[in-house]
Design a protein around this motif. Structure first.
Motif: not given
Length: 332
Positions: A162-170
């Motif tokens: 979870a802590a990797t913060g593998s989020v979407d980037v715009v």
């Protein structure tokens, strides 16, 4: 060479920011300056990746992306990255999240959404795959600190990793620089060599879990636990031999197509990871899951990390290569 003293006493990382601090500490110690794949010291590269993975798989995810980006830029003769920069390497391309680029003088203008960008909130630069006006894939180096880059909190609801913060980037008209030419990302020898490096990360997590069982058995001579330890030793030894041989093959033929080598190595290590998790979990019971934070974190993170493998799809790809090979490939 071991990790710095500040990494020896494991206390976990609360969030992506904490991982970013740890990644910066590794960089400041010079521990991100790994031998390049195919340089004659590929095993040393794999060993450092496994070492960081055994410390914390979430940190390893960011560390591996950073050192992979450095290796790619070196392989494609890109200008040296800015001093002190931290990099993410983001190549996932689900149908709903593909970037487009258009040329704007010496720069590229980047538009669209990129999925699964590990550490996006803490790195200074992203190395991303995008598609140009002629529908060719192009690597682009993008500074993150600019108005056209928006790091979202979307697309990542994991418990493990979870802590990797593998989020979407715009990316909304963000500028970047081309790294290599169209198609170079996939066609370069380092693509599959880096795929073997991912298996070294998986191996490092499994190795650390096995150490918990070994330490238990060193003070508790329980026949069933010892049997599990014997099974773990057998599969880890096999995976270690495969990784060592793969590193040697890469160094002997650094320009060769390493696809078959990478897919076979990854399949072996993935199978090893699954067996180690099963044996260690069955032998130790609930205790370390509930009382050992490092063990519990590894057990939560490792199944997510290993899903960088595409399971049967990757095995089918390997099978296609094997089916076309001549008779006798398995003879001693």
């Amino acid at each position: 060479m071991g990790l710095p003293g500040c990494f020896q006493d494991y206390r976990g990382y609360a969030d992506t920011h904490a991982l970013g601090v740890a990644l910066k500490a590794l960089q400041e110690e010079g521990l991100d300056q790994l031998p390049l794949p195919g340089s004659g010291q590929t095993l040393a590269r794999f060993g450092r990746l496994a070492q960081v993975a055994g410390h914390d798989l979430r940190l390893c995810k960011l560390f591996e992306g950073h050192v992979d980006a450095l290796a790619i830029m070196a392989e494609l003769d890109s200008p040296l990255p800015p001093l002190g920069s931290l990099w993410g390497m983001w190549a996932a391309e689900p149908p709903s999240a593909k970037l487009r680029v258009r040329r704007d003088g010496q720069r590229l203008s980047v538009q669209g959404r990129k999925a699964w960008c590990s550490g996006a909130a803490v790195v200074s630069h992203g190395l991303v795959t995008a598609w140009d006006e002629d529908d060719r894939q192009q690597l682009v180096a993008v500074p993150m600190a600019q108005p056209g880059v928006i790091v979202t909190d979307e697309g990542w609801n994991a418990v493990g990793m979870a802590a990797t913060g593998s989020v979407d980037v715009v990316f909304d008209g963000a500028w970047g620089l081309a790294v290599g030419g169209p198609g170079d990302y996939l066609s370069r020898p380092g693509f599959w060599q880096g795929g073997v490096g991912i298996a070294a990360c998986w191996y490092g997590g499994a190795e650390r879990l096995a150490e918990v069982l070994r330490e238990h058995c060193s003070t508790h001579a329980e026949p069933h636990a010892l049997a599990h330890l014997g099974a773990v030793d057998s599969v880890l030894n096999t995976a270690a031999c495969v990784l060592r041989a793969s590193a040697e093959r890469i160094d002997l033929a650094p320009q060769a197509d390493a696809r078959e080598l990478a897919q076979r190595t990854r399949a072996c290590v993935e199978d090893t990871v699954e067996q180690v998790m099963r044996h260690v979990g069955r032998s130790l019971g609930a205790g370390p899951y509930c009382k050992d934070p490092h063990f519990a974190q590894l057990m939560a993170d490792l199944p997510v990390y290993v899903r960088q493998s595409h399971a049967e799809r990757d095995l089918a790809g390997l099978g296609e290569l094997v089916a076309r090979a001549p008779t006798g490939r398995w003879q001693l």
